[in-house]
Design an enzyme around this catalytic site. Structure first.
Site, PDB file in Angstrom:
ATOM      1  N   ASN A  24     -21.379  -3.703  31.553  1.00 31.11           N
ATOM      2  CA  ASN A  24     -19.966  -3.329  31.642  1.00 31.11           C
ATOM      3  C   ASN A  24     -19.058  -4.286  30.877  1.00 31.11           C
ATOM      4  OD1 ASN A  24     -20.734  -5.083  34.006  1.00 31.11           O
ATOM      5  ND2 ASN A  24     -18.509  -5.173  34.196  1.00 31.11           N
ATOM      6  N   THR A  25     -19.601  -5.407  30.402  1.00 27.30           N
ATOM      7  CA  THR A  25     -18.775  -6.370  29.679  1.00 27.30           C
ATOM      8  C   THR A  25     -19.651  -7.221  28.767  1.00 27.30           C
ATOM      9  OG1 THR A  25     -17.081  -8.100  29.960  1.00 27.30           O
ATOM     10  CG2 THR A  25     -18.976  -8.195  31.430  1.00 27.30           C
ATOM     11  N   TYR A 172     -30.133 -23.374  35.702  1.00 33.21           N
ATOM     12  CA  TYR A 172     -29.965 -22.386  34.632  1.00 33.21           C
ATOM     13  C   TYR A 172     -31.107 -22.497  33.627  1.00 33.21           C
ATOM     14  CZ  TYR A 172     -27.879 -19.743  30.791  1.00 33.21           C
ATOM     15  OH  TYR A 172     -27.655 -18.825  29.780  1.00 33.21           O
TER      16      TYR A 172
END
Length: 313
Positions: A24-25, A172
């Site tokens: 969506n982005t 991460y």
């Protein structure tokens, strides 16, 4: 293929079905849009369905939305069931969604947020959709990693969820290293099961919302340097798109920006860190991921211990 590879080199995608997570982005949006522009039927697999619908409305062609929350194995299972009910095949599964440098948080299943979202969620989704891909000639699983897989990165089998001591940068790095190890082990398993391949990509430094959780010490330097070291989401999506559509791509390959330090530039083949090619660690991670998610794949472990990307290093 040109050294200045762009979306103009994406082959006709009519008749192909692509599922893109986090679409969506940012990078996912640009990836999905480019595939739709070339005729693919694209499913935006997103956590926020309303944002997904707004994104789909800005794209041309056959674009639909599927609810998917990678922080919940129940949601992943439901999404896979719903996709299986509406699709008879999948040509491209693009594992793009991710979180970066979050504070210490856990998923709904109790996994460290970055490892749980970036790796385990996509592991579970891929395992539950793979049989829709295996019969499809030229189908691909593309998983988006990061240059962060080199930074303070290791698979911490003694503390995978960082329960003893948490570092958002190390967590991460672990999740992005896991993305690559998953790709390489998946390719080894796919090698004897038809033409489906697993490929990895990374976007370099792209101007997206992903780094919004960066530590304060990094945010200010990144803001100052952004005009020099970052590229647009459209450029950042190119390595993923090349991995997904270049007819010359092979299983186990890794694409990233071709500029200095792989920060920006047109996509080309790159190599990952030496530890990412450690077969025994890949296989151990796979076994642990099966145990944690309860998902097994319809492809067996190969007896080969050779890295599928050994020729690229």
């Amino acid at each position: 293929m040109s050294e200045q590879w762009t979306t103009t080199e994406i082959p006709d995608q009519r008749g192909r079905v692509a599922v893109v997570t986090g679409a969506n982005t940012g990078l996912g949006y640009e990836t999905a849009k480019a595939l739709a522009d070339r005729g693919a039927s694209v499913v935006l697999a997103v956590r926020d369905v309303e944002k997904g619908r707004r994104a789909a409305a800005r794209m041309s062609g056959d674009v639909t939305v599927q609810a998917l929350d990678l922080t919940s194995l129940d949601s992943v299972r439901t999404a896979a069931t719903e996709l299986r009910s509406r699709l008879d095949h999948i040509d491209l599964l693009i594992n793009n969604a991710g979180v970066m440098y979050t504070p210490k948080l856990t998923t709904r299943d109790g996994f460290e947020m970055q490892f749980g979202t970036n790796h385990l969620g996509h592991f579970a989704l891929t395992g539950q959709l793979l049989d829709l891909m295996l019969p499809v000639p030229g189908s691909r699983v593309v998983t988006v990693s990061s240059t962060g897989h080199r930074i303070r990165a290791a698979i911490h089998f003694d503390d995978l969820q960082f329960e003893r001591s948490y570092s958002r940068i190390a967590a991460y790095g672990q999740s992005k290293l896991a993305n690559l190890m998953f790709t390489y082990e998946l390719q080894r398993r796919l090698a004897t099961h038809g033409t489906t391949i697993a490929v990895a990509a990374h976007p370099g430094m792209s101007s997206t919302e992903l780094a919004r959780n960066a530590p304060a010490a990094l945010r200010l330097p990144l803001t100052w340097l952004a005009p020099v070291i970052t590229q647009t989401p459209e450029m950042g999506a190119l390595p993923t798109l090349r991995a997904a559509t270049d007819p010359a791509a092979l299983g186990g390959q890794y694409y990233g920006p071709g500029g200095r330090f792989e920060v920006k530039g047109h996509p080309r083949l790159v190599t990952s860190s030496p530890q990412s090619y450690e077969v025994s660690t890949q296989q151990r991670l796979w076994s642990v991921s099966e145990d944690l998610t309860g998902v097994t794949f319809p492809v067996a472990r190969s007896s080969s211990t050779e890295s599928p990307s050994a020729g690229l290093r």
